[in-house]
Design an enzyme around this catalytic site. Structure first.
Site, PDB file in Angstrom:
ATOM      1  CB  CYS A 130       9.363  -7.132   5.267  1.00  0.00           C
ATOM      2  SG  CYS A 130       8.160  -5.922   4.667  1.00  0.00           S
TER       3      CYS A 130
ATOM      4  CB  ILE B 199      -0.935  -0.013   1.233  1.00  0.00           C
ATOM      5  CG1 ILE B 199      -1.772  -1.301   1.239  1.00  0.00           C
ATOM      6  CG2 ILE B 199      -1.836   1.228   1.217  1.00  0.00           C
ATOM      7  CD1 ILE B 199      -2.537  -1.542   2.533  1.00  0.00           C
TER       8      ILE B 199
ATOM      9  CD  GLU C  78       7.088  -8.819   1.909  1.00  0.00           C
ATOM     10  OE1 GLU C  78       6.443  -7.773   1.638  1.00  0.00           O
ATOM     11  OE2 GLU C  78       8.181  -9.079   1.409  1.00  0.00           O
TER      12      GLU C  78
HETATM   13  N1  THU Z   1       7.543  -4.202  -1.719  1.00  0.00           N
HETATM   14  C1  THU Z   1       6.801  -5.129  -1.027  1.00  0.00           C
HETATM   15  O1  THU Z   1       5.589  -4.961  -0.844  1.00  0.00           O
HETATM   16  N2  THU Z   1       7.447  -6.216  -0.554  1.00  0.00           N
HETATM   17  C2  THU Z   1       8.751  -6.522  -0.797  1.00  0.00           C
HETATM   18  O2  THU Z   1       9.200  -7.598  -0.420  1.00  0.00           O
HETATM   19  C3  THU Z   1       9.609  -5.549  -1.479  1.00  0.00           C
HETATM   20  C4  THU Z   1       8.965  -4.299  -1.923  1.00  0.00           C
HETATM   21  C5  THU Z   1       6.844  -3.056  -2.308  1.00  0.00           C
HETATM   22  C6  THU Z   1       7.088  -1.731  -1.703  1.00  0.00           C
HETATM   23  C7  THU Z   1       6.756  -0.801  -2.843  1.00  0.00           C
HETATM   24  O3  THU Z   1       5.346  -0.560  -2.845  1.00  0.00           O
HETATM   25  C8  THU Z   1       7.107  -1.589  -4.094  1.00  0.00           C
HETATM   26  O4  THU Z   1       7.220  -2.939  -3.664  1.00  0.00           O
HETATM   27  C9  THU Z   1       8.376  -1.144  -4.764  1.00  0.00           C
HETATM   28  O5  THU Z   1       9.409  -1.079  -3.865  1.00  0.00           O
END
Ligand code: THU
Length: 128
Positions: free
Chosen positions: A90, A44, A56
């Site tokens: 995370c 988000i 995550e």
């Molecule tokens: N992002 C995640 O949701 N999880 C990950 O393991 C790495 C990155 C998201 C954060 C951001 O919205 C987008 O990926 C680009 O970095």
């Protein structure tokens, strides 16, 4: 019994709900609770980029806010045709709640399985 394939599939489905207007990268996560429930999460984003929440952490925070504290595994996938790995923040959150198995996947459903210690060795913990 939930298997890795089911978790990957749940994460792939969840990622379609991602709110990612800035990066364009949709990420989905599926967290397996010890009671067998699967709780999903998505990234988000925010116009103030630093306020973005990864998929995550969304899954873990949703689960904890619903009273869950025991987890078995989490799967994470994105739109990319290569594996996506959890960011450092995370990994720390996964360590806090002792998520012992982390499954990283690609958009085609390929995946690899890691132990928490492999992705965050010597994690900082306050209580043990
Ligand atoms: N992002 C995640 O949701 N999880 C990950 O393991 C790495 C990155 C998201 C954060 C951001 O919205 C987008 O990926 C680009 O970095």
């Amino acid at each position: 019994m939930t298997n890795y394939r089911q978790l990957i599939d749940a994460a792939l489905a969840a990622r379609k709900q991602a709110y990612a207007p800035y990066s364009g990268l949709r990420v989905g996560a599926a967290l397996l609770c010890s009671d067998g429930e699967i709780i999903t999460g998505v990234n988000i984003e925010n116009a103030s980029y630093g306020a973005t929440n990864c998929a995550e952490r969304t899954a873990v925070f949703k689960a904890v806010s619903q009273g869950k504290r025991e987890f078995a595994a989490i799967a994470v996938v994105s739109d990319m045709d290569r594996l996506i790995y959890p960011c450092g923040i995370c990994r720390q959150v996964l360590a806090e709640f002792r998520v012992s198995t982390i499954i990283v996947g690609d958009v085609n459903g390929n995946y690899k399985v890691y132990g928490a210690e492999e992705l965050l060795p010597c994690a900082f913990t306050e209580f043990d």
